[in-house]
Design a protein around this motif. Structure first.
Motif, PDB file in Angstrom:
ATOM      1  N   VAL A  11      12.328  14.543 -15.999  1.00  0.00           N
ATOM      2  CA  VAL A  11      12.251  13.081 -16.103  1.00  0.00           C
ATOM      3  C   VAL A  11      11.052  12.576 -15.323  1.00  0.00           C
ATOM      4  N   GLY A  12      10.402  11.630 -15.887  1.00  0.00           N
ATOM      5  CA  GLY A  12       9.206  11.077 -15.263  1.00  0.00           C
ATOM      6  C   GLY A  12       8.024  11.314 -16.159  1.00  0.00           C
ATOM      7  N   ALA A  13       8.108  12.346 -16.967  1.00  0.00           N
ATOM      8  CA  ALA A  13       7.045  12.610 -17.919  1.00  0.00           C
ATOM      9  C   ALA A  13       7.513  12.389 -19.351  1.00  0.00           C
ATOM     10  N   GLU A  14       8.779  12.623 -19.597  1.00  0.00           N
ATOM     11  CA  GLU A  14       9.314  12.459 -20.940  1.00  0.00           C
ATOM     12  C   GLU A  14      10.590  11.627 -20.878  1.00  0.00           C
ATOM     13  N   LYS A  15      10.911  10.998 -21.970  1.00  0.00           N
ATOM     14  CA  LYS A  15      12.106  10.158 -21.970  1.00  0.00           C
ATOM     15  C   LYS A  15      13.337  10.992 -22.248  1.00  0.00           C
ATOM     16  N   LEU A  16      14.487  10.433 -21.869  1.00  0.00           N
ATOM     17  CA  LEU A  16      15.763  11.076 -22.129  1.00  0.00           C
ATOM     18  C   LEU A  16      16.255  10.700 -23.519  1.00  0.00           C
ATOM     19  N   PHE A  17      16.816  11.679 -24.196  1.00  0.00           N
ATOM     20  CA  PHE A  17      17.477  11.446 -25.472  1.00  0.00           C
ATOM     21  C   PHE A  17      18.968  11.650 -25.235  1.00  0.00           C
ATOM     22  N   PHE A  18      19.741  10.609 -25.506  1.00  0.00           N
ATOM     23  CA  PHE A  18      21.165  10.652 -25.216  1.00  0.00           C
ATOM     24  C   PHE A  18      21.981  11.010 -26.447  1.00  0.00           C
ATOM     25  N   GLY A  19      23.104  11.681 -26.209  1.00  0.00           N
ATOM     26  CA  GLY A  19      24.098  11.864 -27.249  1.00  0.00           C
ATOM     27  C   GLY A  19      24.989  10.643 -27.327  1.00  0.00           C
ATOM     28  N   SER A  20      25.958  10.702 -28.242  1.00  0.00           N
ATOM     29  CA  SER A  20      26.848   9.553 -28.431  1.00  0.00           C
ATOM     30  C   SER A  20      28.027   9.571 -27.473  1.00  0.00           C
ATOM     31  N   GLY A  21      28.164  10.654 -26.723  1.00  0.00           N
ATOM     32  CA  GLY A  21      29.179  10.686 -25.676  1.00  0.00           C
ATOM     33  C   GLY A  21      30.519  11.209 -26.122  1.00  0.00           C
TER      34      GLY A  21
ATOM     35  N   VAL B 222      20.774  14.860 -29.890  1.00  0.00           N
ATOM     36  CA  VAL B 222      21.720  15.480 -28.971  1.00  0.00           C
ATOM     37  C   VAL B 222      23.125  15.316 -29.546  1.00  0.00           C
ATOM     38  N   SER B 223      23.826  16.409 -29.638  1.00  0.00           N
ATOM     39  CA  SER B 223      25.151  16.387 -30.237  1.00  0.00           C
ATOM     40  C   SER B 223      26.211  16.682 -29.184  1.00  0.00           C
ATOM     41  N   GLN B 224      27.253  15.865 -29.154  1.00  0.00           N
ATOM     42  CA  GLN B 224      28.335  16.072 -28.205  1.00  0.00           C
ATOM     43  C   GLN B 224      29.653  16.197 -28.947  1.00  0.00           C
TER      44      GLN B 224
END
Lengths: 115, 113
Positions: free
Chosen positions: A99-109, A4-6
């Motif tokens: 959410v609940g089936a797959e995990k979240l992938f976070f950006g660096s903010g 994920v790109s921010q």
């Protein structure tokens, strides 16, 4: 891209100005979230997009905040007439399904500083 | 309103010490539970998750968490920490029927060699 790109990674603005924060989720991920992290606090949910469904805007703190997601991919979070209390790290996350089936992938903010 | 409480904001341990980070949530229905970790300079990433079944969940790097429904708790444990476990740890809950993950305030763990 691979993650994920921010952008921008840092934004300094003056009180009263508008800002736009951008998020490019992982290709193919249908769910996209915006969170805000203030100093010493947890991650505050802002908004959630899932496919073509109407977004869940229940976390937006005021009508100065809005977000859109074009073509089911890139998302932009807009803050109008910024205030000093808007200073925080704005995080975007995506997942392959709800959410609940797959995990979240976070950006660096995006670190937003309102002077 | 749903909320997540993490009892410790800062924890300092020596290497090889045991770790337990507390997490309690307020929601009476079905929940999915998560621990996320943010290492210095890195993105938030999933450490482990609970959806159903065995309430003792094992995650990466030797971490585990136990879901105790009667206590609305999902505490994170590791028997012997390492310096590389220095990070911020976030507990998160997804109440049934809701789209969003609700996060706690986080716990900063510092492990000294």
């Amino acid at each position: 891209g691979a993650g994920v790109s921010q952008s921008p990674s840092n934004k300094v603005t003056e009180k009263g100005k508008d800002v736009e924060l951008r998020c490019d989720p992982i290709s193919g991920h249908t769910a996209l979230y915006w969170y805000r992290q203030s100093l010493g606090q947890g991650l505050e949910f802002l908004i959630y997009f899932q496919g073509n469904s109407a977004p869940d805007k229940s976390g937006l703190p005021s009508d100065r905040f809005s977000a859109e997601r074009t073509g089911g991919s890139v998302s932009t979070l807009t803050i109008q007439r910024t205030q000093q209390e808007d200073s925080a790290v704005y995080l975007c996350a995506s997942s392959a399904r709800a959410v609940g089936a797959e995990k979240l992938f976070f950006g660096s903010g995006t670190q937003l500083s309102v002077l | 309103a749903q909320s997540v409480s993490q009892h410790n904001h800062h924890v300092i341990l020596s290497e090889a010490a045991s770790l337990e980070l507390g997490c309690n949530y307020s929601y009476g229905g079905t929940v999915n539970l998560f621990w996320y970790v943010q290492y210095p300079g890195q993105h938030l990433q999933l450490l482990l998750k609970y959806f159903s079944g065995d309430p003792l969940v094992k995650g990466i790097k030797g971490f585990e968490a136990e879901f105790i429904k009667s206590k609305f708790s999902f505490n994170l444990r590791k028997p012997s920490v390492q310096w590389s476990d220095t990070a911020e740890y976030f507990c998160a809950v997804k109440p049934g029927g809701y789209n969003k993950l609700i996060f706690g305030a986080g716990t900063r763990l510092a492990v000294h060699p």
